[in-house]
Design a protein around this motif. Structure first.
Motif, PDB file in Angstrom:
ATOM      1  N   UNK A 603       4.493  -0.203  -3.022  1.00 23.78           N
ATOM      2  CA  UNK A 603       3.042  -0.158  -2.879  1.00 23.78           C
ATOM      3  C   UNK A 603       2.527   1.145  -3.475  1.00 23.78           C
ATOM      4  N   UNK A 604       1.423   1.083  -4.215  1.00 21.24           N
ATOM      5  CA  UNK A 604       0.920   2.298  -4.857  1.00 21.24           C
ATOM      6  C   UNK A 604       0.362   3.251  -3.811  1.00 21.24           C
ATOM      7  N   UNK A 605       0.593   4.548  -3.972  1.00 21.37           N
ATOM      8  CA  UNK A 605       0.035   5.509  -3.030  1.00 21.37           C
ATOM      9  C   UNK A 605      -1.468   5.623  -3.206  1.00 21.37           C
ATOM     10  N   UNK A 728      15.632   8.132   2.062  1.00 22.41           N
ATOM     11  CA  UNK A 728      14.725   9.251   2.293  1.00 22.41           C
ATOM     12  C   UNK A 728      13.310   8.939   1.789  1.00 22.41           C
ATOM     13  N   UNK A 729      13.204   8.269   0.664  1.00 21.62           N
ATOM     14  CA  UNK A 729      11.871   7.928   0.154  1.00 21.62           C
ATOM     15  C   UNK A 729      11.172   6.919   1.056  1.00 21.62           C
ATOM     16  N   UNK A 730      11.968   5.973   1.603  1.00 20.80           N
ATOM     17  CA  UNK A 730      11.372   4.994   2.515  1.00 20.80           C
ATOM     18  C   UNK A 730      10.851   5.659   3.768  1.00 20.80           C
ATOM     19  N   UNK A 731      11.636   6.607   4.291  1.00 21.01           N
ATOM     20  CA  UNK A 731      11.180   7.335   5.481  1.00 21.01           C
ATOM     21  C   UNK A 731       9.925   8.141   5.175  1.00 21.01           C
ATOM     22  N   UNK A 734       7.024   5.812   5.063  1.00 23.31           N
ATOM     23  CA  UNK A 734       6.629   5.374   6.401  1.00 23.31           C
ATOM     24  C   UNK A 734       5.858   6.468   7.134  1.00 23.31           C
ATOM     25  N   UNK A 735       6.293   7.723   6.940  1.00 25.05           N
ATOM     26  CA  UNK A 735       5.569   8.832   7.579  1.00 25.05           C
ATOM     27  C   UNK A 735       4.154   8.935   7.021  1.00 25.05           C
ATOM     28  N   UNK A 736       4.022   8.802   5.700  1.00 19.13           N
ATOM     29  CA  UNK A 736       2.682   8.845   5.111  1.00 19.13           C
ATOM     30  C   UNK A 736       1.828   7.689   5.606  1.00 19.13           C
ATOM     31  N   UNK A 737       2.440   6.516   5.753  1.00 19.34           N
ATOM     32  CA  UNK A 737       1.687   5.368   6.249  1.00 19.34           C
ATOM     33  C   UNK A 737       1.225   5.585   7.681  1.00 19.34           C
ATOM     34  N   UNK A 738       2.111   6.180   8.513  1.00 22.87           N
ATOM     35  CA  UNK A 738       1.699   6.484   9.888  1.00 22.87           C
ATOM     36  C   UNK A 738       0.563   7.492   9.903  1.00 22.87           C
TER      37      UNK A 738
END
Length: 895
Positions: A603-605, A728-731, A734-738
């Motif tokens: 997903x694009x940031x 690590x990128x997935x984590x 997920x942190x940015x999404x939270x």
């Protein structure tokens, strides 16, 4: 505010060919007339740096003024040639010379909104150039592109008189390939409206409207002659010569559909002493309204007319509303002219009544306590947003346009490097002078208003005093770029405009506390200031007004010049990314997925954090000079009569030769000093680059070691069945999404809290039913009741469970203590204890049942455990119901 991500692009820095567009030496041009040959001028009126605008932009095309010459270039082509590896393309010239020149140096370049005309202004003259298309300029066989230039006025803007302060194209002009409307304003408050027609040569000889603002300020009737005095006519002294000395002019709008209908036809004029005047409506003979202009004018005028009927309004206010009604009625009754293109916008004629020349409104004073002696250099006006009542929009849920303030915002720049931001709350509408009968004496009516002063911003330039030049941003209407000396600052009013818009455009009616809330909002941070450019090089002249370019090929760039240098700043194009994502999501009707490989979907940031790039090193110009440069420079300094001494006659000891040797030594020493400083700077940069490269190598080595350790630890850990290790990128994602979800929840709660504090609407039927349901549930569970609960309710059941628990708990403790007692030494004693225990249990059970049956101990324990479980369940039910009730009450209170 635009996010700065880089410095000047490399394809505009030396030694690339693109730098030659700005870096050629300025031709020798005559200086502007001084006070000696123009007695009517003041010292501050000539050579004012506040009006220097040497770059004009049309898409990716640039028109650059170098002295009295004009150049053209296409930045997209310059960038392509720089990135192309072909040597033949790199040798092509980066610019073309426009076949146009003036006698004096060019001070302003202003391109029309239709991009069909270019206005070239010096201190006293104005030329209008019809621009050819891009193909005519980009032909490689034509190094010089000839154009046809039309000079305005045979005597108006030819003979040095009063200097030109502002050259503006009308935003509502019926522009086409052959017609447009230009407005010129001089320092002596003379305003001229020119209706340009390239097919009619006489259209540039006399202006369509010629207004002296000083006469208009004292006017009492629309039948008066407001034309300026003829050239060469003697003028007497007047106080208005000082109080009404024009510094800058600006239209109140850009001709957008979501702005106030009066804004784009209002000309704001700032005087040097800080007074501001408004001229509304100022229109050409044929004008082109937007789709919302005429409906909004009709709605607001009819509502005002209905308000004053039967009311005790002032005679002046009643006359003003009647004039507006007459003016708008004539627009509604006239049929629009048929445009050349049937699908194009409609063209209207300017109403003839009440008058073509409006009334001069003002002066508007800044309203500061310690304003002192202001010296205004430039003015920028932000148009107010279109009100919902005037928009005729059937959808009541439409929100205010982004970055749109509800009131007119005026930004004034002064010579002490300050910005004064003020609000005009009452609004400027069309006003005209009345028609008076002959032999009727009347006193001119002056209406001075006070602007609400919002903030004063000190830009802190490199020098103590510097003039401010304001340039609006083409992307964000609430952002303006302020040029001060050798610095360019970005001043953004986005957050403040949104706060003011929420207060004014909310659904609640305006109350007495609105003025207090607006004053409180003005006391907080009004503008966010960011330094875009800070030139540390020694400049011979201040920076020109910048130009802003936004293109997919070139990027989002700000460019300014101070000959022979060009300076720029690159910004992030987040608005283009968001627009493309919205268009793509509208096409596929699903979340956007960027595929980076087979089976990969990311997903694009929402926002990409670009680190600012390093400033590209440009060698000083002295390193590019040839060996003959210093010789030619010495020859140019020696008078022609003394050149024979150096070339044809033997040198002799004489005062003339001594003077020549001293001058040559001074020139050569200055040039060698520049070379020494340039070489030392190059050596320091090389040493610093070597150290920084070594530091970057060490950082990369440490980062590689850390990543390797993390990978080794991840590979060595035991993985549980059914679980996978997260990358690590997935984590990180997920942190940015939270974090994004938390921000969204916070904004939602803040918006609900704001609505709860300001909303005074009556409750709907659904809300009333919701409150009744909450009260019924509260009554059922006994929440907040002091009387005895009803039989069968949750509260009664909970009370009976508590009473039963209180009765059975002591008996259970006694039985448990007897069961856990010490065993006896003899079997007889053990049998006796067991019999006593059995008898006691039977007696307890008999008392409970009333018939004294024989019940085992195991059964009694199970019953006790059931009772305790029942009590715990009832307690949990009560607690859950209580929490839900409190949540429902809080939600109903917020609603």
């Amino acid at each position: 505010m635009p996010k700065r991500i880089g410095e000047t692009p490399p394809w505009l820095c030396r030694p690339s060919p693109g730098a030659s567009i700005f870096s050629d030496p300025v031709p020798n041009v005559p200086t502007s007339p001084t006070k000696t040959n123009s007695p009517s001028l003041s010292d501050s009126q000539v050579d004012d740096a506040g009006s220097k605008r040497l770059i004009a932009q049309r898409g990716t095309e640039l028109f650059v003024a170098i002295g009295n010459k004009l150049r053209w270039t296409d930045l997209a082509q310059v960038k392509d040639r720089y990135e192309d590896t072909s040597r033949s393309r790199k040798d092509e010239p980066a610019y073309k010379t426009v076949g146009f020149s003036t006698f004096y140096a060019i001070r302003q370049l202003v391109i029309s909104p239709s991009e069909q005309y270019l206005a070239v202004a010096t201190d006293f003259t104005v030329h209008v150039i019809p621009l050819p298309d891009h193909a005519s300029f980009s032909t490689p066989q034509r190094p010089v592109v000839k154009v046809r230039a039309m000079q305005l006025g045979p005597t108006t803007h030819v003979i040095p008189g009063s200097p030109i302060k502002s050259v503006l194209w009308h935003p509502l002009a019926a522009a086409s390939a052959s017609t447009d409307c230009l407005i010129t304003v001089t320092a002596d408050a003379s305003l001229r409206l020119w209706e340009i027609d390239r097919l009619n040569r006489t259209s540039v000889e006399q202006p369509a409207l010629d207004i002296d603002l000083r006469k208009l300020a004292d006017g009492v009737s629309s039948d008066q002659d407001f034309r300026p005095a003829a050239f060469g006519k003697s003028k007497g002294f007047s106080v208005d010569d000082v109080d009404m000395e024009v510094s800058a002019c600006c239209f109140g709008g850009r001709g957008d559909e979501d702005e106030d209908p009066w804004a784009s036809m209002t000309l704001w004029t700032a005087m040097r002493n800080g007074d501001v005047y408004a001229l509304c409506p100022l229109l050409p003979a044929t004008w082109q309204p937007t789709t919302t202009t005429i409906p909004a004018l009709s709605t607001s005028t009819v509502s005002k007319m209905a308000t004053i009927v039967g009311s005790d309004e002032d005679a002046e206010e009643r006359r003003s509303v009647e004039q507006q009604y007459e003016w708008v009625t004539e627009i509604d009754n006239d049929e629009p002219l048929s445009p050349d293109d049937e699908s194009g916008p409609e063209i209207r004629l300017r109403p003839s009544n009440p008058s073509a020349i409006p009334r001069l409104q003002g002066p508007f004073e800044l309203g500061m306590d310690d304003d002192g002696d202001l010296d205004v250099t430039d003015l920028y006006v932000m148009a107010p947003g279109l009100e919902k009542e005037d928009s005729l929009d059937e959808d009541p849920e439409d929100e205010i346009a982004p970055n749109r303030v509800p009131y007119t915002v005026l930004v004034l720049g002064t010579t002490d490097s300050r910005l004064h931001i003020s609000l005009e709350l009452e609004g400027v509408t069309g006003q005209w002078l009345p028609k008076k009968a002959r032999n009727t004496f009347s006193v001119p009516e002056t209406e001075g208003r006070d602007l609400v002063h919002a903030a004063t911003i000190e830009l802190k330039p490199a020098t103590d005093l510097a003039s401010v030049i304001l340039t609006p941003d083409i992307i964000n209407r609430s952002t303006v770029f302020a040029t001060v000396g050798s610095q360019v600052h970005s001043v953004s009013l986005d957050d403040w405009a949104n706060r003011i818009g929420e207060e004014v455009f909310s659904d609640t009616d305006a109350d007495d506390r609105l003025q207090t809330r607006l004053a409180t909002a003005c006391q907080s941070q009004v503008a966010v200031v960011d330094t875009v450019l800070n030139i540390k090089e020694r400049l011979t002249d201040s920076l020109s007004a910048p130009v802003v370019i936004d293109d997919l090929d070139v990027g989002y760039i700000l460019l300014t010049t101070s000959s022979p240098y060009v300076f720029g700043s690159t910004f992030d194009q987040a608005h283009i990314r968001s627009m493309l994502l919205r268009q793509s999501s509208a096409l596929i009707q699903s979340p956007i997925i960027l595929h980076t490989g087979p089976g990969a979907a990311v997903e694009p940031p929402e926002d990409i954090d670009y680190p600012p790039s390093r400033q590209i090193y440009e060698p000083p110009s002295c390193l590019d000079h040839s060996a003959e440069y210093i010789i030619n420079r010495l020859k140019a300094q020696v008078p022609k009569t003394n050149r024979a001494i150096l070339t044809q006659k033997p040198l002799r000891l004489s005062p003339a030769v001594f003077d020549l040797m001293v001058g040559a030594h001074r020139t050569v020493s200055g040039y060698t000093s520049e070379l020494e400083q340039a070489g030392a700077e190059l050596f320091r940069r090389c040493e610093r680059l070597k150290e920084e490269l070594g530091e970057q190598v060490r950082h990369m080595t440490e980062l590689a070691d850390r990543l390797q350790r993390i990978k080794d630890q991840a590979d060595g850990d035991e993985v549980r069945p059914g679980e996978e290790k997260k990358d690590q990128e997935t984590r990180l994602q997920s942190i940015k999404q939270k974090q994004s979800d938390l921000k969204s929840r916070f904004e939602e709660l803040r918006r609900k809290a704001g609505q709860a504090s300001s909303n005074k609407k009556p409750l709907s039927a659904k809300e009333i039913a919701w409150i009744e349901e909450v009260e019924s549930i509260s009554e059922r569970i006994g929440q907040g009741q002091e009387v005895e609960p009803k039989k069968g309710s949750l509260a009664a059941r909970f009370a009976s469970a508590q009473q039963l628990s209180q009765k059975l708990t002591p008996e259970a403790k006694v039985l448990q203590e007897r069961q856990e007692g010490q065993p006896s030494d003899t079997p007889s004693l053990q049998r006796q204890n067991s019999s006593d225990l059995a008898s006691s249990r039977s007696s307890i059970a008999s008392r409970r049942s009333g018939i004294f049956p024989l019940v085992s101990a195991q059964y009694q324990k199970e019953r006790i455990q059931d009772v305790q479980d029942l009590v715990e369940r009832e307690t949990a039910v009560i607690d859950a119901a209580t929490r839900r009730l409190e949540g429902l009450k809080l939600a109903s209170g917020l609603a």
